[in-house]
Design a protein around this motif. Structure first.
Motif, PDB file in Angstrom:
ATOM      1  N   VAL B  91     102.916  13.092  -4.906  1.00 53.99           N
ATOM      2  CA  VAL B  91     102.407  11.959  -5.688  1.00 53.99           C
ATOM      3  C   VAL B  91     100.949  12.228  -6.077  1.00 53.99           C
ATOM      4  O   VAL B  91     100.538  12.043  -7.227  1.00 53.99           O
ATOM      5  CB  VAL B  91     102.532  10.636  -4.899  1.00 53.99           C
ATOM      6  N   GLU B  92     100.167  12.695  -5.110  1.00 52.50           N
ATOM      7  CA  GLU B  92      98.756  12.990  -5.365  1.00 52.50           C
ATOM      8  C   GLU B  92      98.594  14.045  -6.463  1.00 52.50           C
ATOM      9  O   GLU B  92      97.772  13.895  -7.379  1.00 52.50           O
ATOM     10  CB  GLU B  92      98.114  13.483  -4.075  1.00 52.50           C
ATOM     11  N   ALA B  93      99.382  15.113  -6.378  1.00 48.25           N
ATOM     12  CA  ALA B  93      99.279  16.188  -7.373  1.00 48.25           C
ATOM     13  C   ALA B  93      99.658  15.666  -8.761  1.00 48.25           C
ATOM     14  O   ALA B  93      99.015  16.000  -9.765  1.00 48.25           O
ATOM     15  CB  ALA B  93     100.164  17.359  -6.961  1.00 48.25           C
ATOM     16  N   THR B  94     100.698  14.829  -8.801  1.00 48.45           N
ATOM     17  CA  THR B  94     101.123  14.239 -10.076  1.00 48.45           C
ATOM     18  C   THR B  94     100.011  13.375 -10.663  1.00 48.45           C
ATOM     19  O   THR B  94      99.717  13.441 -11.861  1.00 48.45           O
ATOM     20  CB  THR B  94     102.379  13.365  -9.859  1.00 48.45           C
ATOM     21  N   ILE B  95      99.389  12.567  -9.805  1.00 49.68           N
ATOM     22  CA  ILE B  95      98.306  11.696 -10.270  1.00 49.68           C
ATOM     23  C   ILE B  95      97.142  12.534 -10.790  1.00 49.68           C
ATOM     24  O   ILE B  95      96.610  12.276 -11.872  1.00 49.68           O
ATOM     25  CB  ILE B  95      97.849  10.741  -9.137  1.00 49.68           C
ATOM     26  N   HIS B  96      96.753  13.548 -10.034  1.00 50.73           N
ATOM     27  CA  HIS B  96      95.592  14.342 -10.455  1.00 50.73           C
ATOM     28  C   HIS B  96      95.859  15.071 -11.762  1.00 50.73           C
ATOM     29  O   HIS B  96      95.021  15.092 -12.659  1.00 50.73           O
ATOM     30  CB  HIS B  96      95.164  15.284  -9.338  1.00 50.73           C
ATOM     31  N   ALA B  97      97.054  15.666 -11.871  1.00 52.76           N
ATOM     32  CA  ALA B  97      97.372  16.397 -13.106  1.00 52.76           C
ATOM     33  C   ALA B  97      97.464  15.430 -14.291  1.00 52.76           C
ATOM     34  O   ALA B  97      96.967  15.717 -15.383  1.00 52.76           O
ATOM     35  CB  ALA B  97      98.686  17.160 -12.933  1.00 52.76           C
ATOM     36  N   GLY B  98      98.076  14.269 -14.046  1.00 52.53           N
ATOM     37  CA  GLY B  98      98.330  13.345 -15.156  1.00 52.53           C
ATOM     38  C   GLY B  98      97.101  12.606 -15.649  1.00 52.53           C
ATOM     39  O   GLY B  98      97.095  12.076 -16.772  1.00 52.53           O
ATOM     40  N   THR B  99      96.048  12.536 -14.825  1.00 53.41           N
ATOM     41  CA  THR B  99      94.894  11.722 -15.193  1.00 53.41           C
ATOM     42  C   THR B  99      93.642  12.555 -15.489  1.00 53.41           C
ATOM     43  O   THR B  99      92.604  11.983 -15.826  1.00 53.41           O
ATOM     44  CB  THR B  99      94.550  10.705 -14.080  1.00 53.41           C
ATOM     45  N   ALA B 100      93.730  13.865 -15.363  1.00 53.52           N
ATOM     46  CA  ALA B 100      92.524  14.708 -15.484  1.00 53.52           C
ATOM     47  C   ALA B 100      91.811  14.514 -16.825  1.00 53.52           C
ATOM     48  O   ALA B 100      90.583  14.349 -16.866  1.00 53.52           O
ATOM     49  CB  ALA B 100      92.881  16.176 -15.262  1.00 53.52           C
ATOM     50  N   ASP B 101      92.558  14.506 -17.913  1.00 52.71           N
ATOM     51  CA  ASP B 101      91.928  14.384 -19.235  1.00 52.71           C
ATOM     52  C   ASP B 101      91.264  13.017 -19.398  1.00 52.71           C
ATOM     53  O   ASP B 101      90.125  12.919 -19.870  1.00 52.71           O
ATOM     54  CB  ASP B 101      92.971  14.579 -20.354  1.00 52.71           C
ATOM     55  N   ALA B 102      91.977  11.971 -19.030  1.00 56.60           N
ATOM     56  CA  ALA B 102      91.412  10.631 -19.162  1.00 56.60           C
ATOM     57  C   ALA B 102      90.180  10.467 -18.279  1.00 56.60           C
ATOM     58  O   ALA B 102      89.186   9.853 -18.682  1.00 56.60           O
ATOM     59  CB  ALA B 102      92.474   9.581 -18.816  1.00 56.60           C
ATOM     60  N   LEU B 103      90.221  11.030 -17.065  1.00 55.02           N
ATOM     61  CA  LEU B 103      89.059  10.932 -16.170  1.00 55.02           C
ATOM     62  C   LEU B 103      87.856  11.655 -16.760  1.00 55.02           C
ATOM     63  O   LEU B 103      86.722  11.192 -16.628  1.00 55.02           O
ATOM     64  CB  LEU B 103      89.385  11.519 -14.795  1.00 55.02           C
ATOM     65  N   ALA B 104      88.104  12.782 -17.394  1.00 58.68           N
ATOM     66  CA  ALA B 104      86.988  13.518 -18.023  1.00 58.68           C
ATOM     67  C   ALA B 104      86.361  12.654 -19.123  1.00 58.68           C
ATOM     68  O   ALA B 104      85.130  12.622 -19.271  1.00 58.68           O
ATOM     69  CB  ALA B 104      87.486  14.845 -18.589  1.00 58.68           C
ATOM     70  N   ARG B 105      87.185  11.922 -19.879  1.00 52.19           N
ATOM     71  CA  ARG B 105      86.648  11.039 -20.926  1.00 52.19           C
ATOM     72  C   ARG B 105      85.839   9.896 -20.322  1.00 52.19           C
ATOM     73  O   ARG B 105      84.755   9.569 -20.799  1.00 52.19           O
ATOM     74  CB  ARG B 105      87.789  10.459 -21.770  1.00 52.19           C
ATOM     75  N   ILE B 106      86.388   9.281 -19.264  1.00 57.84           N
ATOM     76  CA  ILE B 106      85.684   8.166 -18.628  1.00 57.84           C
ATOM     77  C   ILE B 106      84.377   8.651 -18.014  1.00 57.84           C
ATOM     78  O   ILE B 106      83.341   7.990 -18.088  1.00 57.84           O
ATOM     79  CB  ILE B 106      86.592   7.490 -17.572  1.00 57.84           C
ATOM     80  N   ASP B 107      84.417   9.837 -17.420  1.00 55.42           N
ATOM     81  CA  ASP B 107      83.222  10.420 -16.837  1.00 55.42           C
ATOM     82  C   ASP B 107      82.145  10.658 -17.915  1.00 55.42           C
ATOM     83  O   ASP B 107      80.964  10.363 -17.695  1.00 55.42           O
ATOM     84  CB  ASP B 107      83.601  11.735 -16.156  1.00 55.42           C
ATOM     85  N   ALA B 108      82.566  11.166 -19.052  1.00 52.83           N
ATOM     86  CA  ALA B 108      81.620  11.391 -20.148  1.00 52.83           C
ATOM     87  C   ALA B 108      81.061  10.047 -20.627  1.00 52.83           C
ATOM     88  O   ALA B 108      79.869   9.919 -20.899  1.00 52.83           O
ATOM     89  CB  ALA B 108      82.305  12.142 -21.282  1.00 52.83           C
ATOM     90  N   ASP B 109      81.927   9.034 -20.739  1.00 52.24           N
ATOM     91  CA  ASP B 109      81.484   7.693 -21.137  1.00 52.24           C
ATOM     92  C   ASP B 109      80.450   7.149 -20.155  1.00 52.24           C
ATOM     93  O   ASP B 109      79.497   6.483 -20.542  1.00 52.24           O
ATOM     94  CB  ASP B 109      82.683   6.728 -21.148  1.00 52.24           C
ATOM     95  N   LYS B 110      80.670   7.427 -18.877  1.00 44.99           N
ATOM     96  CA  LYS B 110      79.759   6.918 -17.856  1.00 44.99           C
ATOM     97  C   LYS B 110      78.377   7.554 -18.018  1.00 44.99           C
ATOM     98  O   LYS B 110      77.349   6.880 -17.871  1.00 44.99           O
ATOM     99  CB  LYS B 110      80.316   7.225 -16.482  1.00 44.99           C
ATOM    100  N   ARG B 111      78.358   8.834 -18.341  1.00 44.48           N
ATOM    101  CA  ARG B 111      77.088   9.547 -18.408  1.00 44.48           C
ATOM    102  C   ARG B 111      76.315   9.281 -19.695  1.00 44.48           C
ATOM    103  O   ARG B 111      75.089   9.220 -19.702  1.00 44.48           O
ATOM    104  CB  ARG B 111      77.332  11.063 -18.324  1.00 44.48           C
ATOM    105  N   THR B 112      77.056   9.157 -20.787  1.00 44.89           N
ATOM    106  CA  THR B 112      76.362   9.090 -22.087  1.00 44.89           C
ATOM    107  C   THR B 112      76.632   7.804 -22.847  1.00 44.89           C
ATOM    108  O   THR B 112      75.998   7.561 -23.873  1.00 44.89           O
ATOM    109  CB  THR B 112      76.804  10.264 -22.989  1.00 44.89           C
ATOM    110  N   GLY B 113      77.592   6.988 -22.336  1.00 46.08           N
ATOM    111  CA  GLY B 113      77.912   5.738 -23.037  1.00 46.08           C
ATOM    112  C   GLY B 113      78.673   5.990 -24.321  1.00 46.08           C
ATOM    113  O   GLY B 113      78.672   5.157 -25.208  1.00 46.08           O
TER     114      GLY B 113
END
Lengths: 113, 113
Positions: B91-113
């Motif tokens: 389940v963990e591996a599925t979650i990490h693989a499935g959300t990596a792209d979206a997390l990168a976007r949210i992370d970028a949003d957090k840093r630069t708005g």
């Protein structure tokens, strides 16, 4: 059925979970931080503290509040606030779709071993 | 980078999160509940309480402990315990693989708005 409860944890250890996201959604809907907080039984102070956390977590604020005159002022999500809510709900949908089968197996294991 | 922290929540409100899973993995590795607990700085009592929770959460136990004679007894995962650890990590591996792209976007949003 079993479900996945999750939050997004950032490198600076701040986190974004369902409570903050639901608060943002209610602010968008109701146009007021205190009205949004009341939906969850939060005090005015608690709702503002969460909004303040959210606004300082990100490079730019997620909520724009206007000073309260007659009628108590108002609040709305910024463009970033709207995007973060949408992205969080997309992550949630991805997680739920991707883990449904495995959760059903774990749930069956829990009930019958 | 941002990451998803999650737990599996069951209908009876019991939950399975990273702490319990890591404890199970250490029990499998070390063959001892108290040795596994020490890895996380847990007291003997705390480690046993968690194992007891795990064993009563599921229809059959996840950990089999043998009485302590000379050397202090031992513990191992049952077949169900091994399966639950594996399923949780899937389940963990599925979650990490499935959300990596979206997390990168949210992370970028957090840093630069």
């Amino acid at each position: 059925m079993a479900r996945v409860s999750f939050r997004i944890v950032f490198e600076d250890r701040t986190a974004l979970g369902p409570g903050k996201i639901e608060l943002l959604e209610r602010i968008a809907e109701l146009g007021s931080i205190s009205a949004a907080g009341r939906v969850f039984g939060m005090s005015y102070r608690r709702a503002w503290t969460l909004v303040d956390e959210l606004n300082t977590m990100f490079a730019v604020p997620l909520v724009h509040a206007t000073p309260g005159g007659t009628g108590g002022g108002g609040a709305r999500l910024t463009a970033l606030g709207e995007r973060i809510v949408r992205e969080y709900r997309e992550v949630e949908a991805t997680i739920h779709a991707g883990t449904a089968d495995a959760l059903a197996r774990i749930d069956a294991d829990k009930r019958t071993g």
